[in-house]
Design a protein around this motif. Structure first.
Motif, short mmCIF file in Angstrom:
data_model
loop_
_atom_site.label_atom_id
_atom_site.label_comp_id
_atom_site.label_asym_id
_atom_site.label_seq_id
_atom_site.Cartn_x
_atom_site.Cartn_y
_atom_site.Cartn_z
N HIS A 1 41.64 34.26 27.61
CA HIS A 1 40.60 34.39 28.63
C HIS A 1 41.01 35.39 29.71
O HIS A 1 40.17 36.18 30.17
CB HIS A 1 40.33 33.02 29.25
N ILE A 2 42.26 35.35 30.11
CA ILE A 2 42.70 36.29 31.15
C ILE A 2 42.67 37.72 30.63
O ILE A 2 42.22 38.65 31.32
CB ILE A 2 44.11 35.90 31.64
N LEU A 3 43.16 37.94 29.41
CA LEU A 3 43.10 39.28 28.83
C LEU A 3 41.66 39.74 28.66
O LEU A 3 41.35 40.93 28.84
CB LEU A 3 43.82 39.31 27.48
N ASP A 4 40.77 38.83 28.32
CA ASP A 4 39.35 39.18 28.20
C ASP A 4 38.80 39.66 29.54
O ASP A 4 38.06 40.64 29.61
CB ASP A 4 38.57 37.97 27.69
N CYS A 5 39.16 38.96 30.61
CA CYS A 5 38.73 39.39 31.95
C CYS A 5 39.32 40.74 32.33
O CYS A 5 38.63 41.59 32.92
CB CYS A 5 39.13 38.33 32.98
N THR B 1 31.36 54.99 21.78
CA THR B 1 32.80 54.72 21.80
C THR B 1 33.11 53.47 22.61
O THR B 1 33.96 52.65 22.21
CB THR B 1 33.54 55.93 22.39
N PHE B 2 32.45 53.28 23.74
CA PHE B 2 32.65 52.07 24.54
C PHE B 2 32.21 50.83 23.77
O PHE B 2 32.85 49.78 23.85
CB PHE B 2 31.89 52.18 25.85
N MET B 3 31.12 50.95 23.03
CA MET B 3 30.66 49.80 22.23
C MET B 3 31.69 49.44 21.15
O MET B 3 31.98 48.26 20.93
CB MET B 3 29.32 50.12 21.58
N VAL B 4 32.24 50.45 20.50
CA VAL B 4 33.26 50.20 19.47
C VAL B 4 34.51 49.59 20.10
O VAL B 4 35.10 48.64 19.56
CB VAL B 4 33.59 51.51 18.72
N SER B 5 34.92 50.10 21.25
CA SER B 5 36.10 49.54 21.92
C SER B 5 35.86 48.09 22.36
O SER B 5 36.77 47.26 22.30
CB SER B 5 36.47 50.41 23.12
N SER B 6 34.64 47.78 22.81
CA SER B 6 34.35 46.39 23.19
C SER B 6 34.38 45.47 21.98
O SER B 6 34.82 44.31 22.08
CB SER B 6 33.00 46.31 23.88
N LEU B 7 33.96 45.99 20.81
CA LEU B 7 34.05 45.18 19.60
C LEU B 7 35.51 44.94 19.21
O LEU B 7 35.89 43.83 18.83
CB LEU B 7 33.29 45.88 18.47
N PHE B 8 36.35 45.98 19.30
CA PHE B 8 37.78 45.81 19.03
C PHE B 8 38.40 44.81 19.99
O PHE B 8 39.24 43.99 19.60
CB PHE B 8 38.49 47.16 19.13
N GLU B 9 38.01 44.89 21.26
CA GLU B 9 38.54 43.95 22.25
C GLU B 9 38.17 42.51 21.89
O GLU B 9 39.00 41.60 22.00
CB GLU B 9 38.00 44.33 23.62
N THR B 10 36.94 42.33 21.44
CA THR B 10 36.50 40.98 21.05
C THR B 10 37.29 40.48 19.84
O THR B 10 37.67 39.30 19.77
CB THR B 10 35.00 41.00 20.74
N ILE B 11 37.53 41.36 18.89
CA ILE B 11 38.31 40.96 17.71
C ILE B 11 39.72 40.55 18.11
O ILE B 11 40.26 39.54 17.62
CB ILE B 11 38.33 42.12 16.69
N ILE B 12 40.34 41.30 19.02
CA ILE B 12 41.70 40.97 19.46
C ILE B 12 41.72 39.63 20.19
O ILE B 12 42.60 38.78 19.94
CB ILE B 12 42.24 42.10 20.36
N ILE B 13 40.76 39.40 21.08
CA ILE B 13 40.72 38.15 21.83
C ILE B 13 40.48 36.96 20.90
O ILE B 13 41.13 35.91 21.02
CB ILE B 13 39.64 38.22 22.93
#
Length: 462
Positions: free
Chosen positions: A435-439, A318-330
């Motif tokens: 970049h800030i949201l990514d951090c 689940t964390f891996m999927v959420s990190s992928l979603f975060e990358t797509i959003i950024i």
């Protein structure tokens, strides 16, 4: 040829025939009926024929059975079917009132081994057994001249056990083994455990031969009596406490999974404006899915409990999927089209560009075209200035028209530079927001995952 062979083997053949004749002559002088064994059989012939009756003189008196049990090995534990397979040695002792003799009557023999079919045997069984005993048969038992009968036999016990696999592979299982008579109540037969729980555990650990997945911790035994509708029955209640050796699962499951999750956390340091980061996370998530398929057979399956390690794998995925979603959003924030890019809301500018930039030590870049966009107003050539020179010649009129076109072109260039400067500044601001949201999301990811790991570790170890 045959004659030569006969001559060679003639001497050994004649010698063997002579020995056979000699032994037959000696045996003819002996009588089996005169041996101690034959006299013993004749003396207790009535006892050996009446094997269906309890060997007590007073029929109202219960027969005392003393048990000694030692656990030799834990052969396996099936978590799916909740079946435990053990190998143990059980020794039963009781007194036979009709099998007592004076050793001087039988050449001083005070201990005799007899076939077990010759005597009455107690119907002592382990109630949790779900399969037949496939251990080796012991055809004999010992009888002392005082009437003490010693009957020891190995047992391969396949028993049911209610398992708790929540803490797999750091689990400790407790499986019961209940010894009781199927037919006789406590008025006819009483069961006693000869040794204490500490003695049973100590002796079992000395003879424990299994060095596999399970480690023997303790064996507890106690005597109980249960009242049923048709009588009261004696029970010997035992509980085998064993601990799983987790090193195999740590090396083959937990450590590889931890490496994959660490790689996913480190992947946040890849450039957010690069599409390689998203493809890398997708590849990593695919590899983790393949890893879960491989280790699926190593995990225990039970309908009543779900092990924490399975929850760990699910949460990690689940964390891996959420990190992928975060990358797509950024990536969507950073790489959005200039025509689709909207002005930054005031609340986002205040929260993200002001407080977020200070929190993560990030500052916005100065506009690249800021100095070029400032065209001094004094350099502007107007039509009024050209009309003051109406006395000039036609060449001056042509020059005036040319200067007017140049002034219009310069004005258009200035407006274009201002628009480009605004677009570039808006693009830099959105890039800074990305970049800030990514951090921020990376920090939230690490905090929640660390909290999950600590909770899981405390739950496992405690």
């Amino acid at each position: 040829m045959a004659l030569d062979i006969f001559r060679i083997h003639r001497s050994p053949f004649l010698l063997s025939m002579w020995l056979i004749c000699l032994f037959q002559g000696n045996f003819s002088l002996l009588s089996l009926s005169d041996s101690d064994g034959a006299r013993f059989i004749k003396t207790f012939a009535d006892v050996f024929e009446n094997t269906a009756i309890r060997p007590v003189k007073n029929f109202t008196q219960p027969l005392e059975i003393n048990l000694t049990i030692q656990l030799h090995a834990i052969l396996g534990l099936d978590e799916k079917q909740e079946i435990l397979t053990t190998y143990l040695w059980m020794e039963q002792r009781w007194f036979h009132d009709f099998l007592v003799w004076d050793p001087s009557d039988f050449s001083g023999k005070d201990l005799v081994a007899l076939p077990k079919e010759k005597l009455w045997l107690p119907d002592v069984l382990i109630l949790e057994m779900v399969d037949e005993d496939k251990s080796a048969e012991t055809p004999y038992l010992y009888v002392h001249h005082t009437g003490l009968v010693i009957y020891g036999k190995p047992l391969r016990i396949v028993s049911s056990c209610n398992l708790n696999i929540l803490y797999f592979p750091f689990d400790v299982q407790k499986c019961p083994l209940t010894v009781s008579s199927i037919t006789f109540s406590d008025k006819d037969m009483k069961l006693h455990i000869k040794e204490t729980s500490e003695e049973i555990t100590s002796k079992s650990k000395k003879v424990f031969a299994s060095k596999g997945e399970w480690e023997l911790l303790q064996i507890t035994a106690s005597e109980k009596s249960v009242l049923e509708d048709w009588g009261s029955y004696d029970f010997i209640s035992m509980e085998v406490t064993m601990k799983r050796r987790p090193m195999f699962y740590i090396v083959n499951i937990l450590i590889p999974s931890a490496f994959l999750m660490l790689t996913d956390i480190v992947s946040f340091y890849l450039p957010a404006h690069s599409f390689d980061r998203a493809s890398f996370k997708m590849t990593l998530m695919l590899g983790y899915s393949v890893f879960l398929i491989i280790v699926k057979d190593l995990l225990p399956s039970n309908s009543s409990h779900t092990p924490l390690i399975a929850i760990f794998f699910l949460v990690s995925l689940t964390f891996m999927v959420s990190s992928l979603f975060e990358t797509i959003i950024i990536i969507n924030i950073i790489h959005q089209n200039a025509k689709q890019r909207k002005p930054i809301p005031a609340w986002m500018r205040t929260i993200v560009l002001n407080y977020g930039a200070k929190l993560f030590w990030r500052r916005g870049k100065p506009p690249v075209y800021h100095q070029i966009s400032r065209v001094p107003l004094a350099t502007k050539i107007t039509v009024q200035d050209c009309e003051m020179r109406s006395s000039l010649s036609e060449e001056i009129d042509a020059l005036q028209a040319l200067l007017n076109r140049i002034a219009e072109g310069v004005e258009e260039i200035k407006q274009g530079l201002e628009r480009h400067d605004q677009e570039r500044e808006l693009e830099d601001e959105w890039l800074q927001i990305g970049h800030i949201l990514d951090c921020v999301l990376h920090s939230v990811y690490c905090i929640f995952f660390t909290a999950f790991l600590l909770t899981l570790a405390v739950t496992w170890l405690m």
